[in-house]
Design a protein around this motif. Structure first.
Motif, PDB file in Angstrom:
ATOM      1  N   PRO A 213      -2.128  -1.258  -2.874  1.00 33.35           N
ATOM      2  CA  PRO A 213      -1.066  -2.250  -3.071  1.00 33.35           C
ATOM      3  C   PRO A 213       0.255  -1.828  -2.428  1.00 33.35           C
ATOM      4  O   PRO A 213       1.115  -2.665  -2.174  1.00 33.35           O
ATOM      5  CB  PRO A 213      -0.943  -2.324  -4.598  1.00 33.35           C
ATOM      6  CG  PRO A 213      -1.462  -1.011  -5.101  1.00 33.35           C
ATOM      7  CD  PRO A 213      -2.540  -0.613  -4.133  1.00 33.35           C
ATOM      8  N   ARG A 214       0.382  -0.524  -2.127  1.00 35.91           N
ATOM      9  CA  ARG A 214       1.630  -0.021  -1.548  1.00 35.91           C
ATOM     10  C   ARG A 214       1.815  -0.450  -0.101  1.00 35.91           C
ATOM     11  O   ARG A 214       2.889  -0.289   0.468  1.00 35.91           O
ATOM     12  CB  ARG A 214       1.639   1.516  -1.615  1.00 35.91           C
ATOM     13  CG  ARG A 214       1.689   2.099  -3.019  1.00 35.91           C
ATOM     14  CD  ARG A 214       3.113   2.117  -3.558  1.00 35.91           C
ATOM     15  NE  ARG A 214       3.963   2.948  -2.727  1.00 35.91           N
ATOM     16  CZ  ARG A 214       4.062   4.276  -2.827  1.00 35.91           C
ATOM     17  NH1 ARG A 214       3.321   4.913  -3.719  1.00 35.91           N
ATOM     18  NH2 ARG A 214       4.879   4.943  -2.054  1.00 35.91           N
ATOM     19  N   ALA A 215       0.789  -0.999   0.521  1.00 35.06           N
ATOM     20  CA  ALA A 215       0.896  -1.394   1.928  1.00 35.06           C
ATOM     21  C   ALA A 215       1.610  -2.729   2.104  1.00 35.06           C
ATOM     22  O   ALA A 215       2.156  -3.015   3.172  1.00 35.06           O
ATOM     23  CB  ALA A 215      -0.502  -1.476   2.554  1.00 35.06           C
ATOM     24  N   ILE A 216       1.623  -3.562   1.070  1.00 37.75           N
ATOM     25  CA  ILE A 216       2.050  -4.949   1.224  1.00 37.75           C
ATOM     26  C   ILE A 216       3.526  -5.079   1.602  1.00 37.75           C
ATOM     27  O   ILE A 216       3.880  -5.710   2.607  1.00 37.75           O
ATOM     28  CB  ILE A 216       1.766  -5.748  -0.067  1.00 37.75           C
ATOM     29  CG1 ILE A 216       0.289  -5.674  -0.436  1.00 37.75           C
ATOM     30  CG2 ILE A 216       2.225  -7.196   0.092  1.00 37.75           C
ATOM     31  CD1 ILE A 216      -0.628  -6.308   0.554  1.00 37.75           C
ATOM     32  N   VAL A 217       4.405  -4.509   0.809  1.00 35.76           N
ATOM     33  CA  VAL A 217       5.847  -4.715   1.020  1.00 35.76           C
ATOM     34  C   VAL A 217       6.331  -4.154   2.350  1.00 35.76           C
ATOM     35  O   VAL A 217       7.040  -4.850   3.102  1.00 35.76           O
ATOM     36  CB  VAL A 217       6.656  -4.138  -0.162  1.00 35.76           C
ATOM     37  CG1 VAL A 217       8.151  -4.158   0.155  1.00 35.76           C
ATOM     38  CG2 VAL A 217       6.380  -4.939  -1.429  1.00 35.76           C
ATOM     39  N   PRO A 218       5.991  -2.904   2.727  1.00 36.33           N
ATOM     40  CA  PRO A 218       6.442  -2.423   4.038  1.00 36.33           C
ATOM     41  C   PRO A 218       5.924  -3.264   5.192  1.00 36.33           C
ATOM     42  O   PRO A 218       6.635  -3.478   6.183  1.00 36.33           O
ATOM     43  CB  PRO A 218       5.886  -0.989   4.105  1.00 36.33           C
ATOM     44  CG  PRO A 218       5.666  -0.594   2.697  1.00 36.33           C
ATOM     45  CD  PRO A 218       5.270  -1.846   1.992  1.00 36.33           C
TER      46      PRO A 218
END
Length: 415
Positions: free
Chosen positions: A146-151
């Protein structure tokens, strides 16, 4: 080849020590050959080998990923976890991320292994390196991080290079974990902005539309309802200028312009060349330095691909040579109707044909409806485009196009 040949020295089905040691070779071609040789041997003959370097471990892990199976899966996860990332060169970091991505794609990692792999890279994305960030994003999406989405959304919405924004959109289209309603809105607004501003050839808008379609296909009904009109692709408006008022000057022929081909282009007028690009209607279909339509090829790099003679031939006889990418198709239906346009879908059960202007509608034709199809011999580019230009305008146009619309080019230097 040398590493592969050495592989037979260990006996039938065995692996020689030379092949195993070659995995650590500084020469990447030797290391690659050793890995290929290794993959051809039974796993049990090399599974207990321990490479001496991280580059050797990368090759070993790739070999394990290619072989597959439960035993290989356990070993490859262990090997990849041992690789030193932070102190490595960017080239080695790229190799490490790609090896992890290969393992994630080919091996069915359990949830714990996938989560552990993702945690090693989440804090490193974004890295500040475009090349490395592309690989990291692809890996993290594969691992459902899920950490890939915002960047990635930050890149899609930014003023970054177009190719970076497209890559972010491409990876996000298959990301399933980490979304909120707000983030989905950002995704589709970003796609709309990207499509409206995209600069490229005829197929670029369709490529972005396909990214949008695949992204939308993964949404549930509630999210679709929430996004509403954001799911609709915006119309692409060609960045064209109105053509300057043009009247017939002369029906130019190849013979008339023989001297034009030979004489050097010096002290030309950049602004008049730019105006001639519009006056001859080139701007309606072709981009030049980001300005113009997108139904024809981008001409910004034409000077590196064509001589002045070739460029002139293309203008005087546009149907003489037609690129496969821009050639239309003629279809004769079983009802005797002749249809001409561009094939957008070509499958065993039929085709979708986008007809020529002014219709420009999309027709779905079943295979049983098609009597004959063949390349259409006429270019969409009309002849006589140069006939509204005088000789000075023609020379300025040539300088403008062949310089890539660069006002600092030598053709425009004044004494």
């Amino acid at each position: 080849g040398g590493a592969g040949g050495a592989g037979g020295a260990g006996g039938a089905g065995g692996v020689s020590s030379d092949v195993l040691e070659a995995l650590d070779a500084a020469d990447r071609f030797v290391a690659h050959a050793a890995r290929i040789a290794l993959e051809q041997r039974p796993l049990e003959t090399w599974i207990h080998h321990e490479p001496a370097t991280d580059s050797g471990r990368v090759q070993f892990a790739i070999a394990l990923a290619h072989v597959g199976g439960d035993v290989a899966r356990t070993l490859v996860v262990r090997q990849l976890a041992r690789l030193e990332f932070d102190g490595a060169t960017e080239a080695d970091q790229l190799a490490i991320v790609r090896a992890n991505h290969l393992a994630a794609m080919r091996l069915k990692l359990d949830e714990l292994a996938a989560r552990s792999m993702a945690e090693r890279f989440e804090s490193r994305y974004p890295s500040g390196s475009s090349a490395l960030d592309r690989e990291l994003l692809q890996l993290l999406v594969e691992l459902d991080s899920p950490r890939a989405i915002v960047p990635a959304l930050d890149v899609l919405e930014s003023n970054a290079a177009q190719q970076e924004r497209i890559w972010a959109a491409y990876c996000l289209r298959v990301a399933d974990v980490g979304w909120t309603s707000e983030l989905r809105q950002r995704q589709f607004r970003g796609l709309a902005s990207l499509r409206s501003a995209a600069k490229g050839g005829y197929s670029l808008a369709k490529y972005i539309d396909e990214i949008r379609r695949q992204s939308a296909a993964r949404l549930d009904d509630a999210t679709r309802d929430m996004l509403g009109e954001l799911l609709e692709a915006p119309a692409v408006v060609a960045a064209t200028k109105p053509a300057a008022s043009a009247t017939f000057v002369r029906a130019w022929t190849r013979e008339d312009l023989a001297e034009f081909v030979r004489a050097p282009l010096v002290q030309r007028d950049f602004e008049r060349g730019r105006a001639s690009f519009a006056k001859a209607r080139c701007i309606e279909c072709h981009r030049m330095a980001g300005e113009g339509g997108g139904t024809g090829p981008d001409l910004t790099g034409a000077g590196s691909r064509f001589s002045r003679s070739d460029w002139l031939d293309a203008l005087l006889e546009p149907s003489k040579v037609i690129s496969d990418q821009y050639q239309d198709t003629e279809i004769l239906t079983t009802d005797g109707e002749v249809l001409v346009g561009r094939i957008e879908r070509d499958e065993a059960d039929g085709v979708t044909l986008r007809r020529l202007p002014p219709q420009e509608d999309a027709l779905d034709l079943a295979a049983s409806e098609i009597e004959r199809r063949r390349p259409y011999p006429m270019s969409r580019m009309p002849s006589g485009l140069l006939d509204v230009l005088d000789e000075d305008e023609l020379r300025d146009l040539a300088a403008y196009v062949l310089s890539g619309a660069n006002p600092s080019s030598a053709e425009f230097h004044q004494p």
